[in-house]
Design an enzyme around this catalytic site. Structure first.
Site, PDB file in Angstrom:
ATOM      1  N   LYS A   1       0.837  -1.215   0.000  1.00 51.13           N
ATOM      2  CA  LYS A   1       0.000   0.000   0.000  1.00 51.13           C
ATOM      3  C   LYS A   1       0.867   1.259   0.000  1.00 51.13           C
ATOM      4  CE  LYS A   1      -2.249  -0.677   3.877  1.00 51.13           C
ATOM      5  NZ  LYS A   1      -1.780  -2.003   4.297  1.00 51.13           N
TER       6      LYS A   1
ATOM      7  N   ARG B   1      -9.377   1.021   8.870  1.00 49.64           N
ATOM      8  CA  ARG B   1      -8.944  -0.340   9.170  1.00 49.64           C
ATOM      9  C   ARG B   1      -9.996  -1.110   9.959  1.00 49.64           C
ATOM     10  NH1 ARG B   1      -2.755   0.704   8.945  1.00 49.64           N
ATOM     11  NH2 ARG B   1      -1.894  -1.322   9.448  1.00 49.64           N
TER      12      ARG B   1
ATOM     13  N   ARG C   1      11.335  -6.991   5.233  1.00 51.44           N
ATOM     14  CA  ARG C   1      11.266  -5.525   5.119  1.00 51.44           C
ATOM     15  C   ARG C   1      12.291  -4.864   6.034  1.00 51.44           C
ATOM     16  NH1 ARG C   1       5.558  -2.546   5.450  1.00 51.44           N
ATOM     17  NH2 ARG C   1       5.459  -3.338   7.571  1.00 51.44           N
TER      18      ARG C   1
ATOM     19  N   ARG D   1      11.408  -2.911  11.158  1.00 43.95           N
ATOM     20  CA  ARG D   1      10.420  -2.179  11.937  1.00 43.95           C
ATOM     21  C   ARG D   1      10.107  -3.005  13.172  1.00 43.95           C
ATOM     22  NH1 ARG D   1       5.235  -0.101   8.613  1.00 43.95           N
ATOM     23  NH2 ARG D   1       4.163  -1.109  10.323  1.00 43.95           N
TER      24      ARG D   1
ATOM     25  N   ARG E   1      -0.503  -9.064  13.643  1.00 41.41           N
ATOM     26  CA  ARG E   1      -1.053  -8.037  12.741  1.00 41.41           C
ATOM     27  C   ARG E   1      -1.930  -8.673  11.667  1.00 41.41           C
ATOM     28  NH1 ARG E   1       4.075  -5.402  10.813  1.00 41.41           N
ATOM     29  NH2 ARG E   1       2.810  -3.957   9.623  1.00 41.41           N
TER      30      ARG E   1
HETATM   31  P1  AMP Z   1       1.145   0.611   9.318  1.00 38.69           P
HETATM   32  O1  AMP Z   1       2.393   1.398   9.146  1.00 38.69           O
HETATM   33  O2  AMP Z   1       0.024   1.120   8.444  1.00 38.69           O
HETATM   34  O3  AMP Z   1       1.339  -0.868   9.188  1.00 38.69           O
HETATM   35  O4  AMP Z   1       0.643   0.879  10.827  1.00 38.69           O
HETATM   36  C1  AMP Z   1       1.457   0.547  11.936  1.00 38.69           C
HETATM   37  C2  AMP Z   1       0.614   0.490  13.192  1.00 38.69           C
HETATM   38  O5  AMP Z   1       0.002   1.768  13.427  1.00 38.69           O
HETATM   39  C3  AMP Z   1      -0.546  -0.479  13.160  1.00 38.69           C
HETATM   40  O6  AMP Z   1      -0.141  -1.804  13.479  1.00 38.69           O
HETATM   41  C4  AMP Z   1      -1.454   0.122  14.231  1.00 38.69           C
HETATM   42  O7  AMP Z   1      -0.972  -0.128  15.542  1.00 38.69           O
HETATM   43  C5  AMP Z   1      -1.295   1.609  13.976  1.00 38.69           C
HETATM   44  N1  AMP Z   1      -2.273   2.069  12.950  1.00 38.69           N
HETATM   45  C6  AMP Z   1      -2.012   2.532  11.699  1.00 38.69           C
HETATM   46  N2  AMP Z   1      -3.137   2.849  11.044  1.00 38.69           N
HETATM   47  C7  AMP Z   1      -4.157   2.579  11.903  1.00 38.69           C
HETATM   48  C8  AMP Z   1      -5.583   2.661  11.812  1.00 38.69           C
HETATM   49  N3  AMP Z   1      -6.216   3.107  10.701  1.00 38.69           N
HETATM   50  N4  AMP Z   1      -6.298   2.275  12.894  1.00 38.69           N
HETATM   51  C9  AMP Z   1      -5.726   1.842  14.021  1.00 38.69           C
HETATM   52  N5  AMP Z   1      -4.383   1.715  14.162  1.00 38.69           N
HETATM   53  C10 AMP Z   1      -3.604   2.071  13.123  1.00 38.69           C
END
Ligand code: AMP
Length: 228
Positions: free
Chosen positions: A16, A89, A128, A161, A172
């Site tokens: 994404k 999400r 990653r 990460r 996740r």
């Molecule tokens: P990402 O970088 O998009 O994988 O997001 C990393 C982490 O940020 C996720 O595992 C959540 O803990 C938090 N996070 C990101 N976007 C959201 C969202 N829309 N709703 C809730 N938590 C989020």
């Protein structure tokens, strides 16, 4: 091309971020990425950062109200012509987004769903690496840096990460299946879902997304697009 309001949806590691960055540059759209915003808050040690840190470390979602507040403020700031990358999400977040957009009379034009299997996700996330200094993202299998574990752009040492450890990846994925996957149905019913095979090389995926958006823009110009 008329400006577009888009959501990018897909499991963690589906690409994404990469695709949203490319498409936002090519079409002049503003990218809104809650994951990046939250990571910055954690890095700066703000009050919000401290509140969300534990959720993120565990691979859990941050509470809906917090994310909705961040997104509401960002949308107000950037205006129309955006890509929401990593939001919504949950169904509650999607409903919250509907309300925000309705109140502004802004349409959502499409939800680009990057479809990638669980096995491929586990393989990709394990490989990653990110640069904490400049934010560049690499994949040791599909897009490795030129010098082992060193950032091509700024030379800093690359790291995993925190939430890309195997245990957290599984968590996740579980969260994605339970909380986020229902959105596929949600947006399909609204006639907004554009399904893209995200398992192919990333340039091909970009090409497919661009083609789909060109078609969509044509429909919008002709007035054939249904705004839910
Ligand atoms: P990402 O970088 O998009 O994988 O997001 C990393 C982490 O940020 C996720 O595992 C959540 O803990 C938090 N996070 C990101 N976007 C959201 C969202 N829309 N709703 C809730 N938590 C989020």
């Amino acid at each position: 091309m008329k400006t577009l309001n888009l959501v990018f949806l897909g499991p963690p590691g589906a690409g994404k971020g990469t695709q949203a960055e490319r498409i936002s540059k090519r079409l002049g759209l503003k990218r809104i990425t809650p994951g990046d915003i939250l990571r910055k808050e954690v890095g700066k040690g703000t009050r919000l950062g401290k509140e969300v840190e534990e959720y993120m470390k565990r691979g859990e979602l941050v509470p809906d109200e917090m994310v909705l507040e961040i997104i509401g403020a960002e949308l107000k700031r950037v205006g129309q012509g955006f890509i929401l990358d990593g939001f919504p999400r949950t169904v509650a977040q999607a409903k919250g987004l509907d309300k925000i957009l309705e109140s502004r009379r802004w349409p959502l034009h499409a939800v680009i769903f990057l479809d990638v299997s669980d096995d491929e996700i586990v393989r990709r996330l394990g490989a990653r690496r990110i640069c904490l200094r400049c934010g560049a993202v690499y994949n040791m299998i599909t897009s490795p840096p030129r010098n082992n574990e060193t950032c091509d752009r700024c030379g800093a040492h690359l790291v995993r990460r925190r939430d890309d450890e195997p245990e957290t990846i599984r968590k996740r994925l579980q969260v994605y299946t339970q909380e986020t996957a229902p959105l596929i149905d949600y947006y399909e019913k609204k006639g907004l879902l554009v399904r893209i095979d995200g398992a192919r090389p990333s340039d091909l995926v970009t090409y497919s997304v661009e083609k789909a958006l060109e078609e969509l823009s044509g429909k919008i110009r002709k007035g054939g697009h249904r705004n839910p």
